[in-house]
Design an enzyme around this catalytic site. Sequence first.
Site, PDB file in Angstrom:
ATOM      1  N   GLY A  51       0.764  -1.300  -0.140  1.00 25.77           N
ATOM      2  CA  GLY A  51       0.010  -0.003   0.049  1.00 25.77           C
ATOM      3  C   GLY A  51       0.711   1.343   0.069  1.00 25.77           C
ATOM      4  O   GLY A  51       0.263   2.427   0.096  1.00 25.77           O
ATOM      5  N   LYS A 149       5.241  -0.334 -14.311  1.00 21.94           N
ATOM      6  CA  LYS A 149       6.522  -1.288 -14.297  1.00 21.94           C
ATOM      7  C   LYS A 149       6.481  -2.325 -15.107  1.00 21.94           C
ATOM      8  O   LYS A 149       5.594  -2.939 -15.319  1.00 21.94           O
ATOM      9  CB  LYS A 149       6.604  -1.761 -12.830  1.00 21.94           C
ATOM     10  CG  LYS A 149       7.773  -2.587 -12.755  1.00 21.94           C
ATOM     11  CD  LYS A 149       7.960  -2.802 -11.035  1.00 21.94           C
ATOM     12  CE  LYS A 149       7.201  -3.901 -10.507  1.00 21.94           C
ATOM     13  NZ  LYS A 149       7.367  -3.994  -9.122  1.00 21.94           N
TER      14      LYS A 149
HETATM   15  C1  LIG Z   1       5.572  -4.837  -5.874  1.00 22.73           C
HETATM   16  S1  LIG Z   1       4.021  -5.195  -5.299  1.00 22.73           S
HETATM   17  C2  LIG Z   1       3.531  -3.748  -5.264  1.00 22.73           C
HETATM   18  C3  LIG Z   1       3.975  -2.639  -4.130  1.00 22.73           C
HETATM   19  C4  LIG Z   1       3.218  -1.392  -4.119  1.00 22.73           C
HETATM   20  N1  LIG Z   1       3.338  -0.618  -5.332  1.00 22.73           N
HETATM   21  C5  LIG Z   1       3.519  -0.702  -2.613  1.00 22.73           C
HETATM   22  O1  LIG Z   1       3.999   0.474  -2.914  1.00 22.73           O
HETATM   23  O2  LIG Z   1       3.240  -1.389  -1.345  1.00 22.73           O
HETATM   24  C6  LIG Z   1       3.341  -5.988  -6.687  1.00 22.73           C
HETATM   25  C7  LIG Z   1       1.902  -6.165  -6.387  1.00 22.73           C
HETATM   26  O3  LIG Z   1       1.192  -6.559  -7.511  1.00 22.73           O
HETATM   27  C8  LIG Z   1       0.198  -7.398  -7.308  1.00 22.73           C
HETATM   28  N2  LIG Z   1      -0.465  -8.183  -8.580  1.00 22.73           N
HETATM   29  C9  LIG Z   1       0.564  -9.101  -9.361  1.00 22.73           C
HETATM   30  N3  LIG Z   1      -0.278  -9.679 -10.321  1.00 22.73           N
HETATM   31  C10 LIG Z   1      -1.761  -8.965 -10.196  1.00 22.73           C
HETATM   32  C11 LIG Z   1      -2.773  -9.203 -10.921  1.00 22.73           C
HETATM   33  N4  LIG Z   1      -2.747  -9.876 -11.962  1.00 22.73           N
HETATM   34  N5  LIG Z   1      -3.895  -8.437 -10.348  1.00 22.73           N
HETATM   35  C12 LIG Z   1      -3.685  -7.532  -9.543  1.00 22.73           C
HETATM   36  N6  LIG Z   1      -2.626  -7.484  -8.443  1.00 22.73           N
HETATM   37  C13 LIG Z   1      -1.508  -8.251  -8.957  1.00 22.73           C
HETATM   38  C14 LIG Z   1       0.694  -8.510  -6.410  1.00 22.73           C
HETATM   39  O4  LIG Z   1      -0.263  -9.018  -5.573  1.00 22.73           O
HETATM   40  C15 LIG Z   1       1.605  -7.468  -5.520  1.00 22.73           C
HETATM   41  O5  LIG Z   1       0.971  -7.166  -4.185  1.00 22.73           O
END
Ligand SMILES: C[S@@+](CC[C@H](N)C(=O)[O-])C[C@H]1O[C@@H](n2cnc3c(N)ncnc32)[C@H](O)[C@@H]1O
Length: 203
Positions: A51, A149
């Site tokens: 988050g 990203k």
């Molecule tokens: C690197 S983390 C994000 C960190 C966030 N930007 C933060 O600042 O806390 C990547 C996130 O992408 C989500 N994610 C990956 N594939 C996804 C999908 N198909 N649909 C929704 N969320 C997805 C993962 O569950 C993970 O929580």
Amino acid sequence: MTAYKRKDGYYHKAKEEGYRSRAVYKLKQIDEKFNIFKEGNVVVDLGASPGSWSEYAVEKVGEGNVLAIDKERMRAIDGVSFQQGDMTDEGFTRKISIIAGEVDVVISDMSPNITGNYDVDHARSVYLARQALKFCYANLRKGGRFVVKVFQGEDFRKFMEQTKKTFSSVHGYSPEASRESSSEMYIICKGFQGVKKDGSWKR
Ligand SMILES: C[S@@+](CC[C@H](N)C(=O)[O-])C[C@H]1O[C@@H](n2cnc3c(N)ncnc32)[C@H](O)[C@@H]1O
């Protein structure tokens, strides 16, 4: 090496400043360079959990709105709405499109589960970035901004070229807070031109 040393300066800075993740400094550095957020904006944060990007966005938009999406759960953040679901699931994305309405900014930090195979991880990352771009086609207002990203690899340029068809300015950027060992890059798109109902470009 001690656990303290393994965790870098941004990790400790995030703890001190009360953010949930060091990832916040990537978005902050992107925003400081490219001016992404404005007071009153409506923002959708894709792949939002745990988050920190939403925490930053809500600070920046004030009376605006932030809608956070993740396939995993996320602890509530004041001023942020959350929907749990998978952005590769068409039924879910349709529902999110309706809930979100017209938005000013889409940010996507979605990452696939890392396999360690560079090509597989790259291909999955590009697939997620394409889902985020599709969401922009459906919901971003004209002139809107998109931060996404993508892991570097053979399809990186192709994806970037695709964004150039609908945004007036597109830049690849690696914020200092991205770890040196990471292949991640952010693509910063501004000036959304919109797409016609049949999916062809408006320009
Ligand atoms: C690197 S983390 C994000 C960190 C966030 N930007 C933060 O600042 O806390 C990547 C996130 O992408 C989500 N994610 C990956 N594939 C996804 C999908 N198909 N649909 C929704 N969320 C997805 C993962 O569950 C993970 O929580």
